[in-house]
Design a protein around this motif. Structure first.
Motif, PDB file in Angstrom:
ATOM      1  N   ALA A  41      -3.471  -2.566  -1.674  1.00  0.00           N
ATOM      2  CA  ALA A  41      -4.477  -1.557  -1.662  1.00  0.00           C
ATOM      3  C   ALA A  41      -4.190  -0.728  -2.660  1.00  0.00           C
ATOM      4  CB  ALA A  41      -4.610  -0.962  -0.383  1.00  0.00           C
ATOM      5  N   GLU A  90      -8.998  -3.077  -3.447  1.00  0.00           N
ATOM      6  CA  GLU A  90      -8.095  -4.088  -2.679  1.00  0.00           C
ATOM      7  C   GLU A  90      -7.915  -5.398  -3.541  1.00  0.00           C
ATOM      8  OE1 GLU A  90      -6.018  -4.569   1.710  1.00  0.00           O
ATOM      9  OE2 GLU A  90      -7.459  -2.819   0.832  1.00  0.00           O
ATOM     10  N   SER A 100       1.035  -1.126   0.010  1.00  0.00           N
ATOM     11  CA  SER A 100      -0.056  -0.147   0.023  1.00  0.00           C
ATOM     12  C   SER A 100       1.016   1.291   0.141  1.00  0.00           C
ATOM     13  CB  SER A 100      -0.972   0.025   1.177  1.00  0.00           C
ATOM     14  OG  SER A 100      -1.623   1.311   1.438  1.00  0.00           O
TER      15      SER A 100
END
Length: 131
Positions: A122, A107, A44
């Motif tokens: 993500a 996601e 992420s």
């Protein structure tokens, strides 16, 4: 890391996504982590932005736990609304809105043979408003 499993059915993907959203909305970190293999990999841009790893990647529950604990402690509290689920090869993409943060998120989650997530990423909208 576990071997990837065969693709999930649309029904399995929908059930997983609904439980995953419910786990996040419960604020129960152990319930959230129960969806993941012990040595899963999480990617992420927020991991790097928040100083947890310069490459935006954490490996294993022990590394991810403090990162997600910070997110769960944030104000306003996390609350996700499921928008949709897409099924791929050995993976799904959960599209959701992070309510209170004006952010749309996708996601992508890849599964191992035991139906636990082995890799997740993500993805956030590029625009600053996130809407």
């Amino acid at each position: 890391m576990s071997t990837p499993r065969p693709s999930l059915s649309a029904e399995e993907a929908e059930a997983f996504a609904r439980e995953w959203i419910a786990a996040w909305n419960s604020g129960d970190l152990e319930r959230i982590l129960s969806h993941y293999d012990d040595d899963f990999e999480m990617r992420s841009p927020l991991i790097a932005e928040r100083g947890f790893s310069s490459d935006g990647c954490l490996r294993g529950k022990a590394a991810v736990r403090p990162y997600w604990a910070v997110g769960l402690a944030a104000r306003p509290p996390l609350h996700f609304e499921l928008i949709g689920v897409h099924v791929g090869v050995n993976a799904i993409a959960i599209c959701y809105r992070s309510v209170g943060r004006a952010r749309l998120v996708v996601e992508r989650i890849q599964f191992g043979e035991d139906a636990k997530a082995i890799c997740a990423e993500a993805l956030y909208r590029a625009d600053p408003d996130g809407a």
